[in-house]
Write an enzyme that holds these catalytic residues in place. Structure first.
Site, PDB file in Angstrom:
ATOM      1  N   LYS A   1     -68.067  81.821   6.553  1.00 35.94           N
ATOM      2  CA  LYS A   1     -68.326  81.636   5.115  1.00 35.94           C
ATOM      3  C   LYS A   1     -69.719  81.061   4.831  1.00 35.94           C
ATOM      4  O   LYS A   1     -70.167  81.081   3.686  1.00 35.94           O
ATOM      5  CB  LYS A   1     -67.238  80.745   4.515  1.00 35.94           C
ATOM      6  CG  LYS A   1     -65.836  81.363   4.566  1.00 35.94           C
ATOM      7  CD  LYS A   1     -64.807  80.451   3.921  1.00 35.94           C
ATOM      8  CE  LYS A   1     -63.435  81.112   3.819  1.00 35.94           C
ATOM      9  NZ  LYS A   1     -62.691  81.088   5.105  1.00 35.94           N
TER      10      LYS A   1
ATOM     11  N   SER B   1     -62.406  76.179   1.921  1.00 37.18           N
ATOM     12  CA  SER B   1     -62.328  77.367   2.757  1.00 37.18           C
ATOM     13  C   SER B   1     -61.442  78.444   2.158  1.00 37.18           C
ATOM     14  O   SER B   1     -60.685  79.125   2.864  1.00 37.18           O
ATOM     15  CB  SER B   1     -61.817  77.005   4.157  1.00 37.18           C
ATOM     16  OG  SER B   1     -62.248  77.956   5.103  1.00 37.18           O
TER      17      SER B   1
ATOM     18  N   SER C   1     -63.635  80.463  10.020  1.00 38.79           N
ATOM     19  CA  SER C   1     -64.181  80.249   8.674  1.00 38.79           C
ATOM     20  C   SER C   1     -65.635  79.805   8.621  1.00 38.79           C
ATOM     21  O   SER C   1     -66.201  79.711   7.526  1.00 38.79           O
ATOM     22  CB  SER C   1     -63.317  79.230   7.913  1.00 38.79           C
ATOM     23  OG  SER C   1     -62.103  79.825   7.513  1.00 38.79           O
TER      24      SER C   1
END
Length: 470
Positions: free
Chosen positions: A72, A125, A69
């Site tokens: 991102k 997230s 993640s």
């Protein structure tokens, strides 16, 4: 016995003399010293100073791994660069059903602002939010992924290929600690990104699909005690966590202290080493390195050592950027950093740059920028373009310089005017001088002047007066 002692002393003296002559004195060079970093458990790590790009610590930083993640960060950066915070993002069926893992449970057709989506992405997230943002900004996820790879290449990433906006495991989706540091450094320049990543809590208000508020909590344990206070770090200003079974734990964090801005990237770690290693690396960097301003410390260059442009001799034409800095170990002095003039800068206001190295490390520098000072033209620079006709002409004199010019036409006009006045006066005088004569002649003509004179002489009265006289 005494003779033997004398021989021993003599032999010892010879040995000492030989050693003295054969061993050269060693001068310790501070520039050869770079503080040794701590041992870290994570197999891949890097710490980069963000103002200069100086790598203070690295361990296998160019190895490619799944990012999970922390992907991102790039998704958020592109959204901030290509949309406004108040734009409305609508969640499609693909955004809701083609994602798994971290989620804030959105529904098909649900609407949120871009700002709310980015907080959901960075704090919780949210994978469906990342997907929805990608569709909104790029028109499709595929086009947005292309934007991600193009932006990574612009930033100098060579170990990276993105294949989705959220970081779920994909064989074609990978990066390195070094590349993620470059991406994170660029994102940190954006004020909205700094605000979002440094926020502990955020609440999404009710939407068209949810009547309740949606509370968000930052998962960065170094910034906010999401599960424990154990890893709270007072100088941390933000970051992004990541985890999948294939990627293990990944972590990007930011920290600031003593005017130093650092980003730390950990990949392929077994939790909780990502937290411990990041804290240890930050402490190592803040304890061993310092920020030095170039303009305030650089005294080795004379004006004639920097080429500020062809034929330019104005000393005030260029100066060092006051914000330029370098990073050195605290044991080193500024003069021990080696500068080099770089003329490869492409900015029109930047003439060149001073780039510094120390102990084999690039440690920052400062741009040599134009001051805007006006340069006196050269004597042979006597042509200037006429903006109206497009032709070249001789430039006019400066306004403050007095020039005497003879206007022949004006002088002729003045002479003619004076002559005319004089002629008029002469004619007037002649008229006055002859006025009475002219008047008399005119009078004689009108009365027949000769005949009247004879009439007077022949009159009886005249004859009588004449007789009396005689």
């Amino acid at each position: 016995m005494k003779k033997w002692k004398k021989l021993q002393c003599a032999a010892l003296a010879v040995i000492c003399a030989v050693c003295t002559l054969s061993i050269e004195p060693v001068t310790t060079q501070a520039a050869d010293y770079w503080p040794e970093g701590p041992e870290v458990e994570s197999p891949n790590a890097i710490v980069m100073e963000m103002d200069t790009g100086t790598v203070l610590y690295e361990k296998n930083s160019h190895e490619q791994h799944y990012p999970a993640s922390i992907t991102k960060i790039m998704t958020t950066l592109l959204a901030l660069e290509n949309s406004s915070m108040d734009e409305v993002v609508t969640f499609s069926k693909d955004a809701v059903y083609k994602t798994e893992g971290s989620s804030i449970m959105r529904d098909v057709g649900e609407e949120m602002t871009m700002e709310q989506c980015l907080y959901a992405i960075m704090l919780n997230s949210s994978n469906e939010s990342a997907y929805a943002v990608a569709e909104h900004v790029g028109g499709s996820v595929e086009k947005f992924v292309g934007m991600m790879n193009d932006r990574a290449a612009e930033l100098g990433c060579t170990d990276t290929h993105f294949n989705n906006p959220h970081g779920l495991t994909d064989p074609e989706h990978y990066t390195s600690c070094y590349d993620m540091a470059l991406i994170a450094k660029e994102a940190y320049k954006n004020e909205n990104f700094r605000i979002i990543t440094g926020t502990a809590r955020y609440t999404i208000p009710p939407t068209n699909k949810h009547s309740e508020e949606t509370p968000l909590q930052n998962h960065n344990e170094m910034l906010y005690p999401f599960r424990t206070l154990k890893y709270r770090y007072e100088y941390c200003t933000g970051g992004k966590t990541g985890y999948t079974e294939a990627a293990n734990s990944t972590l990007v964090t930011f920290a600031e202290k003593d005017n130093m801005k650092l980003v730390c990237v950990i990949m392929n770690a077994q939790s909780p080493s990502q937290w411990n290693d990041s804290i240890n690396l930050y402490n190592y960097c803040f304890d061993n390195f310092q920020v030095l301003n170039v303009a305030e410390n650089e005294t080795r260059f004379d004006d004639d050592q920097i080429d500020t442009g062809s034929l330019n001799v104005n000393e005030s034409y260029a100066k060092l950027d006051k914000d330029g800095v370098i990073i050195l170990p605290k044991t080193a002095e500024f003069k021990e950093a080696e500068p080099k003039i770089n003329y490869d800068k492409k900015d029109k206001d930047v003439i060149a740059s001073l780039d510094y190295t120390f102990a084999g490390h690039n440690v920052g520098g400062a741009d040599i920028v134009c001051t805007g000072a006006q340069i006196e033209p050269f004597a042979f620079d006597n042509l200037e373009e006429n903006t109206e006709t497009g032709t070249e002409s001789v430039p006019t004199e400066k306004k403050d310089k007095k020039v005497f010019q003879i206007n022949v036409g004006l002088i002729v006009k003045i002479v003619l005017a004076v002559a005319g006045v004089l002629l008029l006066i002469w004619l007037l005088k002649k008229f006055i001088d002859n006025f009475y004569l002219i008047k008399r002649k005119l009078s004689s003509k009108s009365t027949g002047g000769g005949r009247r004179y004879r009439t007077i002489k022949d009159s009886r009265k005249y004859r009588r007066r004449r007789k009396k006289r005689w």
